[in-house]
Design an enzyme around this catalytic site. Structure first.
Site, PDB file in Angstrom:
ATOM      1  CB  SER A 292      -0.894   0.139   1.062  1.00 44.04           C
ATOM      2  OG  SER A 292      -1.684   1.224   0.962  1.00 44.04           O
ATOM      3  CG  ASP A 303       7.117   5.506 -10.989  1.00 40.25           C
ATOM      4  OD1 ASP A 303       7.700   3.673 -11.918  1.00 40.25           O
ATOM      5  OD2 ASP A 303       5.840   5.146 -11.491  1.00 40.25           O
ATOM      6  CE  LYS A 317      -4.858  -2.696   1.647  1.00 39.37           C
ATOM      7  NZ  LYS A 317      -4.814  -0.902   0.821  1.00 39.37           N
TER       8      LYS A 317
END
Length: 550
Positions: A292, A303, A317
């Site tokens: 999460s 990223d 998740k």
């Protein structure tokens, strides 16, 4: 107005509100009203005619839990008596003494004491057996939960009667309750002269402030490179993941986008504040239990090519929960959206919306995963958690280690050691001598523990198959010989796996003296991900190369 009439009235209101919508919408509201009516009448009949008295709270809670279980594991209902636990989960605060108590062989044992809490100040120790809380005998009363009995209003005293290893008589302790804050960062410090380490274990309301404070303090101590550890972190508040990511990426950078059924709730969250540091080399440690919010932070760092990820693929998740207030002071945490990190990928690994006929769910297959790109053009994939840039093998404990842990024997020996040794070296320096390890092995001789190795399990499977297929008579002599050769000996396993068991025992003992910080610092020398991070920081060309498009 009866319960049935209330339900029908509420459903009718929904029908009126949706009167101008499509036919299918009307059908849906009718089905809701019909099933609520069935449920109410069934409950009434059960209450009136079932042979024994029924507990309405327990029955309804059971039915609600069963209903939500068909959705996903994160949509949960909280009854009124569970609200305190819910608030602790989201804020990290509760009124109590700061001790984790668990059941061991029918006894209430102190398993951990948190630093700076009333429990530590009172002299309570890990391993103490709590016998009475304010005169309540927790051993005799099956309904007495020692952990809950320790909680109460701030500035009230709780009297404990504890049985301590090595003490002839029980000890009486009086502990003043206070607000206990469970820290999101239980440990941070310098690992080398220039490498700092932050252990981020949760995402409650103060997580961002704690991480910021840790970074600032470590930079003041000379930190030039950072290891951010989100292993074993189950996640938490979305805004904390955004704020922590914001510490290391430029202002106005996209951090996460949420998309769900209610389009008005869809939103792209950006970094709103100036970053704390954009140049500091970062390694993020993650594993299969990083979930999460922890995955958001790890994914954002990856990223934007802001740092290197080391460890194992994260849990996967990619779901967002929203808390909704219900009647009578109850709440529901409901999955309302999926989140997408800056590259555009959703890392949700399990498809809860399409269940198999048996009710089970499966992971998204590799063939359905889509390729995305980081800011530098590196290829990353959705649908399977966050894959680290450097993948390490997880530590798989041996059967003897699992057995000793599950039986509590590592813990029990640490209690014994703590009683017999008033002090030890600092956790980073503490090591058991060979003689001390041998003393542990000797202590185990009359203790009950056993286990089956994987090879023994495989031989058992082979034997069962041979009997089923009528080959057993032909190979029973060979099987017997193999069993003799691979059959484990507990004494020999204590020698063969000495390094592993000795490390586990050292970590446990360090925790009994120095609490959570002791466990963490003691583990540094045997932690494979930590070693990989330090090795990478010694080769900055490799570090920089990993962040470039291949």
């Amino acid at each position: 107005m009866t319960l049935r009439n209330k339900l029908l009235t509420g459903a009718s209101a929904l029908l009126v509100a949706g009167g101008l919508t499509a036919f299918n919408q009307d059908d849906r509201f009718f089905e809701i009203a019909r099933n609520l009516d069935i449920y109410a009448t069934m409950f009434k009949e059960l209450n009136m005619y079932y042979v024994d008295e029924v507990n309405p709270n327990r029955m309804v809670k059971t039915s609600i839990d069963a209903m939500l279980k068909t959705l996903d594991p994160y949509t949960n209902f909280y009854a009124e008596d569970e609200i305190e636990d819910y608030m602790t989960m989201t804020t990290g605060r509760y009124n109590g003494i700061g001790a984790l108590v668990g059941q061991r062989q029918g006894k209430s044992i102190v398993l951990m004491i948190y630093e700076g809490t009333p429990a530590e100040k009172s002299g309570l120790r890990i391993g103490d057996e709590i016998m009475k809380v304010d005169g309540v005998n927790v051993k005799d009363r099956k309904d007495a939960d020692a952990g809950k009995l320790l909680r109460g209003q701030t500035n009230t005293n709780v009297k404990l009667l504890v049985n301590r290893y090595g003490s002839k008589d029980p000890l009486e302790l009086t502990v003043a309750r206070d607000v206990v804050k469970m820290t999101n960062v239980p440990y941070y410090g310098m690992v080398t002269d220039e490498v700092g380490y932050i252990d981020l274990k949760d995402f409650t309301a103060t997580a961002s402030r704690e991480v910021r404070q840790a970074v600032v303090e470590l930079k003041g101590k000379g930190m030039k490179k950072l290891i951010l550890d989100v292993r074993e972190n189950p996640g938490g508040l979305l805004n904390m993941a955004i704020d922590i990511s914001n510490l290391f990426v430029p202002k106005d950078s996209e951090v996460v986008t949420t998309k769900g059924k209610v389009q008005e709730w869809n939103k792209t969250y950006t970094a709103l504040a100036p970053p704390l540091d954009l140049e500091l080399p970062i390694v993020v440690l993650a594993n299969s239990r990083s979930a999460s919010a922890a995955e958001i932070v790890a994914g954002v760092i990856q990223d934007y090519d802001r740092g290197v990820l080391i460890g194992q693929r994260t849990y996967g998740k990619g779901l967002v929960q929203t808390t909704r207030d219900l009647s009578f002071n109850t709440k529901m945490k409901i999955t309302t959206a999926k989140y997408y990190i800056p590259s555009g990928r959703c890392i949700q690994a399990i498809d809860y919306s399409h269940r198999n006929p048996d009710g089970s769910v499966g992971k998204i297959p590799d063939s359905l995963r889509t390729a995305f790109k980081t800011k530098a053009g590196r290829v990353v994939y959705d649908g399977g958690g966050v894959l680290p840039d450097i993948v390490t093998e997880p530590l798989n404990p041996t059967p003897v280690a699992i057995s000793l842990t599950n039986k509590g024997l590592i813990f029990d020996y640490a209690v014994k050691y703590r009683n017999e040794h008033p002090t030890i070296k600092p956790a980073r320096e503490f090591r058991l001598t060979d003689a001390e390890y041998q003393a542990f092995a000797t202590w185990l001789k009359d203790k009950e523990y056993d286990y089956t190795t994987q090879v023994e399990k495989d031989l058992g499977t082979l034997e069962a198959s041979a009997k089923k297929e009528k080959f057993f008579d032909q190979i029973q002599d060979q099987l017997k010989a193999l069993k003799t050769r691979v059959g484990h000996s507990k004494d020999s396993d204590l020698v063969t796996f000495k390094d592993e068991l000795k490390g586990m025992l050292e970590n446990e003992i360090a925790g009994h003296y120095y609490l959570q910080k002791g466990i963490k610092e003691s583990s540094f020398s045997t932690d494979p991900e930590m070693k990989a991070a330090l090795d990478l920081f010694k080769d900055m060309k490799k570090y920089e190369g990993l962040l470039k498009k291949q």
